[in-house]
Design a protein around this motif. Structure first.
Motif, PDB file in Angstrom:
ATOM      1  N   ILE A 253      -5.554  -3.232   1.127  1.00  0.00           N
ATOM      2  CA  ILE A 253      -5.294  -1.833   0.783  1.00  0.00           C
ATOM      3  C   ILE A 253      -4.982  -1.067   2.061  1.00  0.00           C
ATOM      4  CG2 ILE A 253      -6.177   0.194  -0.420  1.00  0.00           C
ATOM      5  CD1 ILE A 253      -8.245  -1.682  -1.752  1.00  0.00           C
ATOM      6  N   THR A 254      -3.849  -0.412   2.087  1.00  0.00           N
ATOM      7  CA  THR A 254      -3.423   0.333   3.279  1.00  0.00           C
ATOM      8  C   THR A 254      -4.085   1.709   3.290  1.00  0.00           C
ATOM      9  OG1 THR A 254      -1.527   1.419   2.234  1.00  0.00           O
ATOM     10  CG2 THR A 254      -1.181  -0.823   3.091  1.00  0.00           C
ATOM     11  N   PRO A 255      -4.103   2.382   4.448  1.00  0.00           N
ATOM     12  CA  PRO A 255      -4.659   3.734   4.508  1.00  0.00           C
ATOM     13  C   PRO A 255      -3.965   4.717   3.570  1.00  0.00           C
ATOM     14  CG  PRO A 255      -4.487   2.823   6.717  1.00  0.00           C
ATOM     15  CD  PRO A 255      -3.791   1.857   5.805  1.00  0.00           C
ATOM     16  N   SER A 256      -2.708   4.407   3.195  1.00  0.00           N
ATOM     17  CA  SER A 256      -1.998   5.271   2.240  1.00  0.00           C
ATOM     18  C   SER A 256      -2.259   4.847   0.799  1.00  0.00           C
ATOM     19  CB  SER A 256      -0.493   5.242   2.521  1.00  0.00           C
ATOM     20  OG  SER A 256       0.013   3.923   2.402  1.00  0.00           O
ATOM     21  N   LYS A 257      -3.233   3.930   0.620  1.00  0.00           N
ATOM     22  CA  LYS A 257      -3.696   3.465  -0.686  1.00  0.00           C
ATOM     23  C   LYS A 257      -2.625   2.705  -1.479  1.00  0.00           C
ATOM     24  CE  LYS A 257      -5.792   7.169  -2.374  1.00  0.00           C
ATOM     25  NZ  LYS A 257      -6.684   7.953  -3.234  1.00  0.00           N
ATOM     26  N   LYS A 258      -1.820   1.950  -0.755  1.00  0.00           N
ATOM     27  CA  LYS A 258      -0.946   0.981  -1.411  1.00  0.00           C
ATOM     28  C   LYS A 258      -1.594  -0.393  -1.243  1.00  0.00           C
ATOM     29  CE  LYS A 258       3.388   3.499  -0.710  1.00  0.00           C
ATOM     30  NZ  LYS A 258       2.748   4.720  -0.177  1.00  0.00           N
ATOM     31  N   VAL A 259      -1.330  -1.299  -2.163  1.00  0.00           N
ATOM     32  CA  VAL A 259      -1.880  -2.651  -2.080  1.00  0.00           C
ATOM     33  C   VAL A 259      -0.783  -3.601  -1.632  1.00  0.00           C
ATOM     34  CG1 VAL A 259      -2.963  -4.561  -3.328  1.00  0.00           C
ATOM     35  CG2 VAL A 259      -3.603  -2.196  -3.864  1.00  0.00           C
ATOM     36  N   GLU A 260      -0.988  -4.179  -0.457  1.00  0.00           N
ATOM     37  CA  GLU A 260      -0.059  -5.182   0.045  1.00  0.00           C
ATOM     38  C   GLU A 260      -0.529  -6.554  -0.403  1.00  0.00           C
ATOM     39  OE1 GLU A 260       1.215  -2.950   4.230  1.00  0.00           O
ATOM     40  OE2 GLU A 260      -0.208  -4.621   4.248  1.00  0.00           O
ATOM     41  N   VAL A 261       0.408  -7.404  -0.800  1.00  0.00           N
ATOM     42  CA  VAL A 261       0.087  -8.779  -1.201  1.00  0.00           C
ATOM     43  C   VAL A 261       0.651  -9.720  -0.136  1.00  0.00           C
ATOM     44  CG1 VAL A 261       0.286 -10.534  -2.993  1.00  0.00           C
ATOM     45  CG2 VAL A 261       0.237  -8.102  -3.625  1.00  0.00           C
ATOM     46  N   TRP A 262      -0.254 -10.481   0.488  1.00  0.00           N
ATOM     47  CA  TRP A 262       0.115 -11.368   1.597  1.00  0.00           C
ATOM     48  C   TRP A 262      -0.043 -12.824   1.176  1.00  0.00           C
ATOM     49  CZ3 TRP A 262       1.592  -9.656   6.580  1.00  0.00           C
ATOM     50  CH2 TRP A 262       1.540  -8.257   6.747  1.00  0.00           C
ATOM     51  N   SER A 263       0.888 -13.653   1.619  1.00  0.00           N
ATOM     52  CA  SER A 263       0.838 -15.080   1.316  1.00  0.00           C
ATOM     53  C   SER A 263      -0.136 -15.783   2.254  1.00  0.00           C
ATOM     54  CB  SER A 263       2.230 -15.700   1.478  1.00  0.00           C
ATOM     55  OG  SER A 263       2.588 -15.756   2.851  1.00  0.00           O
ATOM     56  N   GLU A 264      -0.379 -17.083   2.006  1.00  0.00           N
ATOM     57  CA  GLU A 264      -1.244 -17.877   2.875  1.00  0.00           C
ATOM     58  C   GLU A 264      -0.689 -17.961   4.287  1.00  0.00           C
ATOM     59  OE1 GLU A 264      -2.065 -21.717   1.318  1.00  0.00           O
ATOM     60  OE2 GLU A 264      -3.177 -20.969  -0.421  1.00  0.00           O
ATOM     61  N   LYS A 265       0.618 -17.852   4.431  1.00  0.00           N
ATOM     62  CA  LYS A 265       1.273 -17.914   5.741  1.00  0.00           C
ATOM     63  C   LYS A 265       1.300 -16.552   6.426  1.00  0.00           C
ATOM     64  CE  LYS A 265       4.279 -21.762   4.389  1.00  0.00           C
ATOM     65  NZ  LYS A 265       5.692 -22.203   4.218  1.00  0.00           N
ATOM     66  N   GLU A 266       0.533 -15.594   5.870  1.00  0.00           N
ATOM     67  CA  GLU A 266       0.454 -14.237   6.412  1.00  0.00           C
ATOM     68  C   GLU A 266       1.809 -13.540   6.388  1.00  0.00           C
ATOM     69  OE1 GLU A 266      -2.244 -12.263   7.395  1.00  0.00           O
ATOM     70  OE2 GLU A 266      -3.245 -13.845   6.285  1.00  0.00           O
ATOM     71  N   GLU A 267       2.539 -13.758   5.306  1.00  0.00           N
ATOM     72  CA  GLU A 267       3.816 -13.065   5.080  1.00  0.00           C
ATOM     73  C   GLU A 267       3.620 -12.032   3.979  1.00  0.00           C
ATOM     74  OE1 GLU A 267       6.258 -16.346   4.008  1.00  0.00           O
ATOM     75  OE2 GLU A 267       6.800 -16.840   6.082  1.00  0.00           O
ATOM     76  N   LEU A 268       4.127 -10.820   4.214  1.00  0.00           N
ATOM     77  CA  LEU A 268       4.032  -9.765   3.216  1.00  0.00           C
ATOM     78  C   LEU A 268       5.046 -10.041   2.113  1.00  0.00           C
ATOM     79  CD1 LEU A 268       2.805  -7.039   2.363  1.00  0.00           C
ATOM     80  CD2 LEU A 268       4.599  -5.918   3.706  1.00  0.00           C
ATOM     81  N   VAL A 269       4.545 -10.209   0.872  1.00  0.00           N
ATOM     82  CA  VAL A 269       5.448 -10.582  -0.220  1.00  0.00           C
ATOM     83  C   VAL A 269       5.651  -9.462  -1.239  1.00  0.00           C
ATOM     84  CG1 VAL A 269       5.077 -13.051  -0.026  1.00  0.00           C
ATOM     85  CG2 VAL A 269       3.498 -11.715  -1.408  1.00  0.00           C
ATOM     86  N   GLU A 270       4.673  -8.568  -1.368  1.00  0.00           N
ATOM     87  CA  GLU A 270       4.806  -7.467  -2.322  1.00  0.00           C
ATOM     88  C   GLU A 270       4.059  -6.243  -1.820  1.00  0.00           C
ATOM     89  OE1 GLU A 270       6.671  -7.545  -4.930  1.00  0.00           O
ATOM     90  OE2 GLU A 270       6.830  -9.650  -5.543  1.00  0.00           O
ATOM     91  N   VAL A 271       4.512  -5.074  -2.246  1.00  0.00           N
ATOM     92  CA  VAL A 271       3.766  -3.832  -2.028  1.00  0.00           C
ATOM     93  C   VAL A 271       3.630  -3.150  -3.388  1.00  0.00           C
ATOM     94  CG1 VAL A 271       3.666  -1.599  -0.889  1.00  0.00           C
ATOM     95  CG2 VAL A 271       4.641  -3.556   0.318  1.00  0.00           C
ATOM     96  N   LEU A 272       2.383  -2.889  -3.774  1.00  0.00           N
ATOM     97  CA  LEU A 272       2.094  -2.302  -5.076  1.00  0.00           C
ATOM     98  C   LEU A 272       1.500  -0.912  -4.899  1.00  0.00           C
ATOM     99  CD1 LEU A 272       0.270  -5.431  -6.576  1.00  0.00           C
ATOM    100  CD2 LEU A 272       2.739  -5.012  -6.433  1.00  0.00           C
ATOM    101  N   GLU A 273       1.829  -0.028  -5.810  1.00  0.00           N
ATOM    102  CA  GLU A 273       1.325   1.349  -5.732  1.00  0.00           C
ATOM    103  C   GLU A 273       0.752   1.757  -7.079  1.00  0.00           C
ATOM    104  OE1 GLU A 273       2.780   5.758  -4.160  1.00  0.00           O
ATOM    105  OE2 GLU A 273       4.291   4.292  -4.789  1.00  0.00           O
ATOM    106  N   ALA A 274      -0.392   2.414  -7.044  1.00  0.00           N
ATOM    107  CA  ALA A 274      -1.015   2.904  -8.270  1.00  0.00           C
ATOM    108  C   ALA A 274      -1.928   4.066  -7.944  1.00  0.00           C
ATOM    109  CB  ALA A 274      -1.809   1.789  -8.944  1.00  0.00           C
ATOM    110  N   ALA A 275      -2.156   4.907  -8.942  1.00  0.00           N
ATOM    111  CA  ALA A 275      -3.076   6.032  -8.745  1.00  0.00           C
ATOM    112  C   ALA A 275      -4.503   5.532  -8.554  1.00  0.00           C
ATOM    113  CB  ALA A 275      -3.005   6.975  -9.936  1.00  0.00           C
ATOM    114  N   ASP A 276      -4.812   4.385  -9.177  1.00  0.00           N
ATOM    115  CA  ASP A 276      -6.168   3.861  -9.113  1.00  0.00           C
ATOM    116  C   ASP A 276      -6.160   2.379  -8.755  1.00  0.00           C
ATOM    117  OD1 ASP A 276      -7.823   6.220 -10.087  1.00  0.00           O
ATOM    118  OD2 ASP A 276      -6.383   6.001 -11.738  1.00  0.00           O
ATOM    119  N   ILE A 277      -7.134   1.981  -7.936  1.00  0.00           N
ATOM    120  CA  ILE A 277      -7.272   0.595  -7.487  1.00  0.00           C
ATOM    121  C   ILE A 277      -8.705   0.147  -7.770  1.00  0.00           C
ATOM    122  CG2 ILE A 277      -7.242  -0.949  -5.477  1.00  0.00           C
ATOM    123  CD1 ILE A 277      -5.255   1.099  -4.197  1.00  0.00           C
ATOM    124  N   ILE A 278      -8.846  -1.057  -8.320  1.00  0.00           N
ATOM    125  CA  ILE A 278     -10.173  -1.620  -8.565  1.00  0.00           C
ATOM    126  C   ILE A 278     -10.373  -2.825  -7.654  1.00  0.00           C
ATOM    127  CG2 ILE A 278     -11.712  -2.701 -10.238  1.00  0.00           C
ATOM    128  CD1 ILE A 278     -10.222  -1.227 -12.460  1.00  0.00           C
TER     129      ILE A 278
END
Length: 354
Positions: free
Chosen positions: A120-145
């Motif tokens: 979770i970034t300071p701007s409250k987006k969720v980054e999805v990282w692969s096992e190789k430490e590569e950024l594969v997705e950035v997700l945004e939502a009003a709420d995170i669990i």
């Protein structure tokens, strides 16, 4: 960086009993849901490496014990033997079947699953990282669990190497049955494995620092259980203090203080069963300012953390670290995010069993 940001109503990090239950409930309530999971299969520790496969192992041990007693019931079966490889394989089939069932439920409830480690970034987006430490997705939502579960703990100075000093995960899939096993901790995990391995012929020793096995349970019941396990051939030492565990050729040497004073014992394997700690590493909680206490994420009765829009459920919020507790919290978080009126979670009265 990922080409675009995918938007959802809620993003859930972790697919254990809390995470997948929250995802299903949120989907039922019409929310657009993303579920992030870093392991290959959905279901978390409980389904893949905890509650479910251990119960399969225990059932197999129970059947083996019963068949060996067949003569008591007037049934002649001849010599009974156990195929270790098939015993372990059945446990894995049970877990894998349920994990596939969770994946089906995600599709049924239109939950979009993303494979990778969530941050979770300071701007409250969720980054999805692969096992190789590569950024594969950035997700945004009003709420995170946050539903990232837990990891096994060890005692100071002892590393779980997965080969000689084991966690419960490695203990479920050993290629060969060890001749001897020392278990540190007589909670639910330690006692389950003590019974399982002893039934199939492993010499088992259990060390517990507190005055009884199953320290959280009723003292009278714990005493009866300890007596039963000892009658089955398991050595139990309560009030025991482990001084050191040293990996040596062919196993480990454990020095401890037991009922007979100082003792040095050599065993083939050691199982560390002293509890679990919430998995919070690498989530970005510190940068977000999420308040924690002794490693647990602090939440209120609505499962809200100190940061608006960030919720936490399950093992990461501390004891009782139970699957049904996580599921109840997941449902509560999803319903509150969806704006439903419902009671807050009261963690002071939670049923449990061993």
């Amino acid at each position: 960086m990922a080409a675009d940001i995918k938007k959802f109503d809620v993003v859930i990090v972790g697919s254990g009993p809390g995470g997948y239950t929250a995802a299903i409930r949120a989907g039922q309530l019409g929310l657009k849901v993303a579920l992030v999971e870093r392991e290959q299969q959905l279901g978390g520790v409980c389904l893949n490496w905890g509650c479910i496969p251990t119960k399969a192992l225990l059932k197999q041990a129970e059947v083996f014990q019963l068949v060996n007693r067949a003569e008591e019931f007037g049934i002649e079966v001849g010599k009974v033997s156990a195929n270790w490889e098939k015993i372990i394989a059945r446990s894995r089939r049970v877990a894998n079947g349920l994990a596939n069932g969770v994946a089906y439920l995600m599709k049924k409830n239109k939950v979009q699953v993303f494979a990778g480690k969530g941050r979770i970034t300071p701007s409250k987006k969720v980054e999805v990282w692969s096992e190789k430490e590569e950024l594969v997705e950035v997700l945004e939502a009003a709420d995170i669990i946050i539903a990232t579960g837990s990891k096994p703990k060890s005692i100071p100075g002892v590393e779980i190497d997965g080969s000689t000093v084991l966690s419960s995960k490695e203990s479920m899939v050993l290629e060969a049955k060890p001749k001897s096993l020392l278990i540190v901790g007589a909670g639910a995990i330690g006692i389950e494995f003590a019974y399982f391995y002893n039934t199939f012929g492993t010499e088992v020793t259990v060390l517990e620092a507190l005055p009884q096995v199953l320290p959280r349970e009723d003292a009278e019941v714990a005493e009866l259980l300890a007596r039963s396990l000892e009658n089955q051939g398991i050595r139990i030492e309560v009030g025991a203090k482990v001084e050191s565990i040293q990996v040596i050729k062919g196993g480990a040497e454990v020095v401890f203080v037991g009922s007979g004073g100082d003792e040095k014992k050599r065993v083939e394997k050691v199982l560390m069963a002293v509890g679990v700690a919430g998995y919070t590493e690498g989530l970005g909680l510190e940068a977000l300012g999420v308040k924690m206490e002794r490693g647990d994420v602090l939440v209120n009765g609505r499962m809200q953390t100190s940061v608006r829009g960030i919720y936490a459920i399950g093992d990461v919020v501390g004891a009782p670290q139970l699957a049904h507790m996580a599921a109840a919290e997941g449902i509560a978080a999803a319903e509150l995010i969806a704006g439903k009126e419902r009671p807050e979670i009261d963690r002071s009265f939670i049923p449990s069993c061993v």
